[in-house]
Design an enzyme around this catalytic site. Structure first.
Site, PDB file in Angstrom:
ATOM      1  N   THR A  12       0.855  -1.186   0.000  1.00 17.65           N
ATOM      2  CA  THR A  12       0.000   0.000   0.000  1.00 17.65           C
ATOM      3  C   THR A  12       0.891   1.236   0.000  1.00 17.65           C
ATOM      4  O   THR A  12       2.014   1.194   0.491  1.00 17.65           O
ATOM      5  CB  THR A  12      -0.924   0.029   1.242  1.00 17.65           C
ATOM      6  OG1 THR A  12      -1.940  -0.959   1.118  1.00 17.65           O
ATOM      7  CG2 THR A  12      -1.607   1.368   1.419  1.00 17.65           C
ATOM      8  N   GLY A  39      -1.788  -2.254   5.444  1.00 20.78           N
ATOM      9  CA  GLY A  39      -1.634  -3.509   6.173  1.00 20.78           C
ATOM     10  C   GLY A  39      -2.686  -4.504   5.726  1.00 20.78           C
ATOM     11  O   GLY A  39      -3.017  -4.604   4.544  1.00 20.78           O
TER      12      GLY A  39
END
Length: 273
Positions: free
Chosen positions: A41, A87
């Site tokens: 990410t 995450g």
């Protein structure tokens, strides 16, 4: 007669580490434990003159597989507070939703606007109680009576308050853009362009980040959601299918079989309805 003493069992709070100790023991015995799943990410936040700009990419991965090309990583927490998550997707979604619910109850009880520091305190205490086993790295931004605020929150519960920040696997590429181009008291569109450039750096330099750029602009007047603000990696081929002319593939052998010889018809009573 003296009253009987009752042993009260202490209430268990936080994360249970029994399985962690079991896995450590099995590892010492030579059992090969499964490895960690790679996540990817790029999330970014920057403070400008009148508010906060949050940005994120839209790629969700499952190891080496792209599971979703256009997921949302900027989560609503309050009308004046949003949070970017990096995450495990389930951890970031449920943690932000849980804290958002607590902030909503607090607004109902007090009749006041939610403070950014209130969301920060709940988030970091919750993550610290689980000692990093909740895979949620967050960039929290909002505007309240004290002005625009931006925080980065790590999975173990540590926090930083900075004028700009980045988290996720593409954070190094994004931070290079932020550190070289950030200026104090920027205008809104200037800050939006900076955050978008930082997200693009993560998309082009990190395999776990990709697809589109999402932008949220938070000011005291409200929140401006710019979903799919940029699409730096558009599809360059037609997705409607391929048409090949007859004869493109060579026919090696041909076999025709009469299926009527394989079917036998037996007379009998019809089936009842």
């Amino acid at each position: 007669m003296a009253p009987m003493a009752h042993e009260e069992q202490e209430e268990q709070r936080g994360f249970s580490f029994e399985l962690c100790r079991r896995n450590e023991y099995l590892g010492k015995q030579g059992v090969k434990l499964p490895g960690f799943l790679k996540t990817g990410t790029t999330i970014v936040g920057a403070v400008f003159k009148d508010g906060v700009v949050l940005g994120a990419d839209t790629r969700a991965t499952n190891g080496a597989i792209v599971a979703d090309k256009n997921c949302e990583k900027i989560h609503y927490m309050a009308p004046n507070i949003y949070c970017c998550g990096a995450g495990t997707a389930a951890d970031t979604a449920f943690v932000t939703e849980m804290v958002g619910g607590q902030l909503a109850l607090h607004r109902q009880a007090t009749g006041r606007q939610s403070r950014v520091v209130s969301a920060l305190t709940i988030l970091k205490q919750h993550l610290f109680s689980y000692q990093g086993h909740i895979s949620a790295a967050l960039v929290l931004g909002g505007v309240d009576v004290t002005g625009p605020q931006l925080y980065t929150i790590y999975p173990h519960g540590s926090t930083d308050r900075l004028p700009f920040g980045s988290m996720g696997s593409g954070s190094l590429a994004a931070m290079a853009i932020l550190e070289s181009q950030y200026k104090e008291n920027m205008a809104k569109e200037e800050a939006v362009a900076l955050v978008a450039a930082a997200i693009r750096a993560g998309i082009f330099n990190d395999l776990g980040s990709g697809s589109n750029v999402d932008i949220n602009v938070i000011t005291k007047e409200g929140v401006e959601v710019r979903r799919n603000y940029e699409k730096p990696t558009p599809r360059t081929y037609r997705a409607t299918g391929y048409k090949f002319p007859p004869g493109t593939t060579k026919v090696l052998t041909t076999k025709v079989q009469d299926l009527r010889r394989l079917v036998s018809v037996v007379e009998g009573d019809s089936m009842e309805e």
